[in-house]
Scaffold this motif. Structure first.
Motif, mmCIF file in Angstrom:
data_model
loop_
_atom_site.group_PDB
_atom_site.id
_atom_site.type_symbol
_atom_site.label_atom_id
_atom_site.label_comp_id
_atom_site.label_asym_id
_atom_site.label_seq_id
_atom_site.Cartn_x
_atom_site.Cartn_y
_atom_site.Cartn_z
ATOM 1 N N PHE A 20 1.979 -8.743 4.966
ATOM 2 C CA PHE A 20 0.883 -8.973 4.038
ATOM 3 C C PHE A 20 -0.428 -9.154 4.797
ATOM 4 O O PHE A 20 -1.435 -8.512 4.491
ATOM 5 C CB PHE A 20 1.187 -10.207 3.178
ATOM 6 C CG PHE A 20 0.121 -10.521 2.166
ATOM 7 C CD1 PHE A 20 0.123 -9.900 0.942
ATOM 8 C CD2 PHE A 20 -0.887 -11.441 2.453
ATOM 9 C CE1 PHE A 20 -0.860 -10.181 0.000
ATOM 10 C CE2 PHE A 20 -1.862 -11.729 1.526
ATOM 11 C CZ PHE A 20 -1.851 -11.094 0.300
ATOM 12 N N TYR A 21 -0.410 -10.032 5.833
ATOM 13 C CA TYR A 21 -1.630 -10.277 6.594
ATOM 14 C C TYR A 21 -2.037 -9.070 7.434
ATOM 15 O O TYR A 21 -3.219 -8.874 7.695
ATOM 16 C CB TYR A 21 -1.503 -11.537 7.442
ATOM 17 C CG TYR A 21 -1.773 -12.775 6.626
ATOM 18 C CD1 TYR A 21 -3.033 -13.015 6.085
ATOM 19 C CD2 TYR A 21 -0.769 -13.694 6.363
ATOM 20 C CE1 TYR A 21 -3.289 -14.122 5.320
ATOM 21 C CE2 TYR A 21 -1.016 -14.817 5.596
ATOM 22 C CZ TYR A 21 -2.274 -15.024 5.078
ATOM 23 O OH TYR A 21 -2.529 -16.128 4.307
ATOM 24 N N MET A 25 -5.742 -7.487 7.170
ATOM 25 C CA MET A 25 -6.596 -7.195 8.330
ATOM 26 C C MET A 25 -7.009 -5.729 8.363
ATOM 27 O O MET A 25 -8.150 -5.416 8.714
ATOM 28 C CB MET A 25 -5.887 -7.571 9.627
ATOM 29 C CG MET A 25 -5.695 -9.048 9.812
ATOM 30 S SD MET A 25 -7.273 -9.914 9.756
ATOM 31 C CE MET A 25 -6.764 -11.483 9.110
ATOM 32 N N GLU A 26 -6.107 -4.832 7.994
ATOM 33 C CA GLU A 26 -6.434 -3.400 7.995
ATOM 34 C C GLU A 26 -7.499 -3.073 6.958
ATOM 35 O O GLU A 26 -8.356 -2.229 7.198
ATOM 36 C CB GLU A 26 -5.173 -2.563 7.725
ATOM 37 C CG GLU A 26 -4.213 -2.521 8.886
ATOM 38 C CD GLU A 26 -2.914 -1.801 8.544
ATOM 39 O OE1 GLU A 26 -2.756 -1.315 7.394
ATOM 40 O OE2 GLU A 26 -2.050 -1.724 9.437
ATOM 41 N N THR A 27 -7.444 -3.722 5.802
ATOM 42 C CA THR A 27 -8.408 -3.435 4.743
ATOM 43 C C THR A 27 -9.677 -4.275 4.842
ATOM 44 O O THR A 27 -10.666 -3.972 4.188
ATOM 45 C CB THR A 27 -7.783 -3.666 3.355
ATOM 46 O OG1 THR A 27 -7.362 -5.036 3.256
ATOM 47 C CG2 THR A 27 -6.611 -2.740 3.121
ATOM 48 N N GLY A 28 -9.636 -5.335 5.646
ATOM 49 C CA GLY A 28 -10.803 -6.215 5.764
ATOM 50 C C GLY A 28 -11.058 -7.015 4.505
ATOM 51 O O GLY A 28 -12.189 -7.372 4.212
ATOM 52 N N ALA A 29 -10.006 -7.308 3.758
ATOM 53 C CA ALA A 29 -10.155 -7.977 2.469
ATOM 54 C C ALA A 29 -10.652 -9.413 2.590
ATOM 55 O O ALA A 29 -11.284 -9.918 1.679
ATOM 56 C CB ALA A 29 -8.823 -7.957 1.713
ATOM 57 N N ARG A 91 -13.084 -8.819 -3.957
ATOM 58 C CA ARG A 91 -12.109 -8.353 -2.962
ATOM 59 C C ARG A 91 -11.489 -7.037 -3.419
ATOM 60 O O ARG A 91 -11.276 -6.823 -4.608
ATOM 61 C CB ARG A 91 -11.006 -9.389 -2.763
ATOM 62 C CG ARG A 91 -11.500 -10.597 -2.018
ATOM 63 C CD ARG A 91 -10.376 -11.533 -1.685
ATOM 64 N NE ARG A 91 -10.880 -12.702 -0.985
ATOM 65 C CZ ARG A 91 -10.232 -13.837 -0.897
ATOM 66 N NH1 ARG A 91 -9.047 -13.967 -1.435
ATOM 67 N NH2 ARG A 91 -10.756 -14.845 -0.240
ATOM 68 N N PRO A 92 -11.175 -6.159 -2.460
ATOM 69 C CA PRO A 92 -10.522 -4.898 -2.841
ATOM 70 C C PRO A 92 -9.100 -5.155 -3.356
ATOM 71 O O PRO A 92 -8.421 -6.037 -2.872
ATOM 72 C CB PRO A 92 -10.498 -4.105 -1.536
ATOM 73 C CG PRO A 92 -10.570 -5.118 -0.457
ATOM 74 C CD PRO A 92 -11.353 -6.269 -1.019
ATOM 75 N N TRP A 93 -8.724 -4.403 -4.349
ATOM 76 C CA TRP A 93 -7.395 -4.619 -4.900
ATOM 77 C C TRP A 93 -6.344 -4.036 -4.003
ATOM 78 O O TRP A 93 -5.207 -4.385 -4.000
ATOM 79 C CB TRP A 93 -7.257 -4.041 -6.305
ATOM 80 C CG TRP A 93 -7.560 -2.590 -6.410
ATOM 81 C CD1 TRP A 93 -8.786 -2.014 -6.588
ATOM 82 C CD2 TRP A 93 -6.637 -1.517 -6.322
ATOM 83 N NE1 TRP A 93 -8.670 -0.665 -6.629
ATOM 84 C CE2 TRP A 93 -7.353 -0.313 -6.476
ATOM 85 C CE3 TRP A 93 -5.272 -1.445 -6.147
ATOM 86 C CZ2 TRP A 93 -6.757 0.926 -6.426
ATOM 87 C CZ3 TRP A 93 -4.683 -0.198 -6.112
ATOM 88 C CH2 TRP A 93 -5.424 0.969 -6.261
#
Length: 93
Positions: A20-21, A25-29, A91-93
């Protein structure tokens, strides 16, 4: 000390926190987030789906009714409805 894990907590164990984390981190959420993590938002939204809550106040009230019993879910406490609203909007979904 009694150790327990609610059914909701057991459902959350299905989701790997490390994966999940990694996705977070990949999406920068969580970029610029202060105090309210993506995991806390995920727990609140999953609670919303399972409890069939129709409003943010129902979600926050439902989680707040478990006061003192949410630590095993990986959250500090029930979010305020304004915090949850802001996170859902920005935040991005």
């Amino acid at each position: 000390m009694n150790k327990f894990n609610s059914i909701f907590g057991q459902i959350l164990q299905i989701f790997s926190r490390s994966e999940f984390y990694k996705a977070v981190m990949e999406t920068g959420a969580e970029k610029g987030a202060k105090g309210f993590t993506c995991w806390e938002q995920f727990v609140a939204m999953l609670f919303c789906q399972l409890a069939k809550a129709y409003s943010l106040r129902e979600i926050c009230g439902g989680l707040a009714s478990c006061l003192g019993k949410v630590k095993h879910l990986g959250i500090k406490g029930a979010p305020k409805h304004s915090t949850l609203s802001y996170a859902n909007e920005h935040r991005p979904w």
